[in-house]
Design an enzyme around this catalytic site. Sequence first.
Site, PDB file in Angstrom:
ATOM      1  N   ALA A  10       0.761  -0.878   0.438  1.00  0.00           N
ATOM      2  CA  ALA A  10       0.135  -0.477  -0.305  1.00  0.00           C
ATOM      3  C   ALA A  10       1.253   1.403  -0.219  1.00  0.00           C
ATOM      4  CB  ALA A  10      -0.935   0.014   1.075  1.00  0.00           C
ATOM      5  N   ARG A  83      13.864   1.957  -4.821  1.00  0.00           N
ATOM      6  CA  ARG A  83      14.796   2.350  -4.969  1.00  0.00           C
ATOM      7  C   ARG A  83      14.868   3.933  -5.330  1.00  0.00           C
ATOM      8  NH1 ARG A  83      16.770   2.833 -10.822  1.00  0.00           N
ATOM      9  NH2 ARG A  83      15.117   2.671 -11.548  1.00  0.00           N
ATOM     10  N   SER A 120       6.761  -5.379  -8.495  1.00  0.00           N
ATOM     11  CA  SER A 120       7.766  -5.257  -7.957  1.00  0.00           C
ATOM     12  C   SER A 120       9.311  -5.264  -8.651  1.00  0.00           C
ATOM     13  CB  SER A 120       8.102  -6.408  -6.778  1.00  0.00           C
ATOM     14  OG  SER A 120       6.827  -5.858  -6.138  1.00  0.00           O
ATOM     15  N   HIS A 176      13.740  -4.487 -18.088  1.00  0.00           N
ATOM     16  CA  HIS A 176      13.045  -3.569 -18.045  1.00  0.00           C
ATOM     17  C   HIS A 176      14.556  -3.765 -16.946  1.00  0.00           C
ATOM     18  CE1 HIS A 176       9.933  -0.393 -15.783  1.00  0.00           C
ATOM     19  NE2 HIS A 176      10.404  -0.886 -15.123  1.00  0.00           N
TER      20      HIS A 176
HETATM   21  N1  APR Z   1       3.974  -7.922   2.527  1.00  0.00           N
HETATM   22  C1  APR Z   1       3.115  -6.608   1.730  1.00  0.00           C
HETATM   23  N2  APR Z   1       3.424  -5.432   1.670  1.00  0.00           N
HETATM   24  C2  APR Z   1       4.860  -5.659   2.217  1.00  0.00           C
HETATM   25  C3  APR Z   1       4.834  -6.538   2.796  1.00  0.00           C
HETATM   26  C4  APR Z   1       5.123  -7.383   2.683  1.00  0.00           C
HETATM   27  N3  APR Z   1       6.097  -8.775   2.780  1.00  0.00           N
HETATM   28  N4  APR Z   1       6.513  -5.666   2.451  1.00  0.00           N
HETATM   29  C5  APR Z   1       7.241  -4.038   2.444  1.00  0.00           C
HETATM   30  N5  APR Z   1       5.956  -3.852   1.511  1.00  0.00           N
HETATM   31  C6  APR Z   1       5.344  -2.545   1.247  1.00  0.00           C
HETATM   32  C7  APR Z   1       5.536  -1.409   2.824  1.00  0.00           C
HETATM   33  O1  APR Z   1       5.257  -2.006   3.802  1.00  0.00           O
HETATM   34  C8  APR Z   1       5.695  -0.196   1.649  1.00  0.00           C
HETATM   35  O2  APR Z   1       4.221   0.298   1.991  1.00  0.00           O
HETATM   36  O3  APR Z   1       5.476  -2.541   0.437  1.00  0.00           O
HETATM   37  C9  APR Z   1       4.394  -1.109   0.050  1.00  0.00           C
HETATM   38  C10 APR Z   1       5.787  -0.695  -0.917  1.00  0.00           C
HETATM   39  O4  APR Z   1       5.746   0.742  -0.678  1.00  0.00           O
HETATM   40  P1  APR Z   1       7.027   1.977  -1.376  1.00  0.00           P
HETATM   41  O5  APR Z   1       8.098   2.211  -0.704  1.00  0.00           O
HETATM   42  O6  APR Z   1       6.075   3.226  -1.169  1.00  0.00           O
HETATM   43  O7  APR Z   1       7.287   1.956  -2.825  1.00  0.00           O
HETATM   44  P2  APR Z   1       6.479   2.237  -4.200  1.00  0.00           P
HETATM   45  O8  APR Z   1       7.239   3.366  -4.927  1.00  0.00           O
HETATM   46  O9  APR Z   1       5.220   1.441  -4.209  1.00  0.00           O
HETATM   47  O10 APR Z   1       7.265   0.583  -5.080  1.00  0.00           O
HETATM   48  C11 APR Z   1       6.786  -0.793  -5.029  1.00  0.00           C
HETATM   49  O11 APR Z   1       7.173  -0.988  -6.918  1.00  0.00           O
HETATM   50  O12 APR Z   1       7.759   0.269  -8.768  1.00  0.00           O
HETATM   51  C12 APR Z   1       8.489  -0.621  -8.029  1.00  0.00           C
HETATM   52  O13 APR Z   1      10.730  -0.746  -7.786  1.00  0.00           O
HETATM   53  C13 APR Z   1       9.222  -0.177  -6.931  1.00  0.00           C
HETATM   54  O14 APR Z   1       9.896  -3.004  -5.828  1.00  0.00           O
HETATM   55  C14 APR Z   1       9.126  -1.764  -6.134  1.00  0.00           C
HETATM   56  C15 APR Z   1       7.417  -1.338  -6.170  1.00  0.00           C
END
Ligand code: APR
Length: 309
Positions: A10, A83, A120, A176
């Site tokens: 989220a 990243r 991801s 990608h």
């Molecule tokens: N289960 C559920 N959610 C998780 C878990 C897990 N095991 N581990 C981490 N998260 C959640 C985090 O708590 C965080 O809210 O994944 C979310 C990632 O959100 P952001 O840090 O805002 O990252 P975001 O910019 O959304 O990117 C997510 O997509 O584009 C790709 O490279 C990017 O790998 C990254 C992913």
Amino acid sequence: MVNKITVVGAGNVGATTAQRVAEKELAKHVVLVDIMEGVPQGKGLDQWESAPIEGFDSRIMGTNGYDESANSDIVVVTAGIARKPGMSRDDLLNTNAGIVKQVSESIKATSPNAILIMVSNPLDVMSYVAKEVTGFPRERVLGMAGVLDTARYRSFIAEALDVSVRDIQAMVLGGHGDTMVPLISYTSVSGIPVTQLMSKERLDAIVERTRGGGAEIVKYLKTGSAYYAPSSAAVQMCEAIVRDQKRILPCAAWLEGEYGMSGLFLGVPCKLGRAGLEGILEVTLTDEERQALEKSAEAVREPMSAVKL
Ligand code: APR
């Protein structure tokens, strides 16, 4: 619309994806899952409260578990870390592989018939982790990369020519990463080959900018990576599936002999419909494009062999 779409993670990409899915009313139920206590609940509630204004009836909610997401039709996986400046997508490899493994096990247990859309990073390898862990057939595991890379490429061309983005047809294939392959031979402006409208130098500069499109945003944001265009791209794939549109979109798909390659996820032209991946189109490539695609495949195979399942 389908009954349920779950978005795991989220954060920036996940929350924006959930909001866009609801605004398009692609599912009756939209479930946001994250491990951060309160975050998916708070964002989900906030989004649901936008429904009366935006005028959608999709019910969004957030949770820390998978019970509410059970029997999802589609699951978009955005969980992981994003990243930071100076990091490549491959730097995220081991952290995100562990996260995607755990998420995939939970999805397998609760939504065994779902179609997975992986977001991801590093995308091609995370798609492989999800496919291996769930054991889902390739029709139901797709990676979102090409739609985003193509959108960036199209937006730069539209800007350079001062024409509508709608009139730019293009396709970016490959992994990608920095080795992605924008297909100049298939880039057109309302059917007019782009090479008739732009010098090679200008086009080469756009191709380079496309390859570094993600890093360009990371450099500006400093504390995270892109999410508006990535969420739009994931939702376009969801829409093609939900509405059985049979759209031809560049997605990361598990290759079984296409383009002379097998046993890896790579961006190729895919047909998306209600069954998920309904076909892979094999288009003729120039020698240069084919070599670039093979180089891109190598760049995917390397981290793939390093990942622990
Ligand atoms: N289960 C559920 N959610 C998780 C878990 C897990 N095991 N581990 C981490 N998260 C959640 C985090 O708590 C965080 O809210 O994944 C979310 C990632 O959100 P952001 O840090 O805002 O990252 P975001 O910019 O959304 O990117 C997510 O997509 O584009 C790709 O490279 C990017 O790998 C990254 C992913």
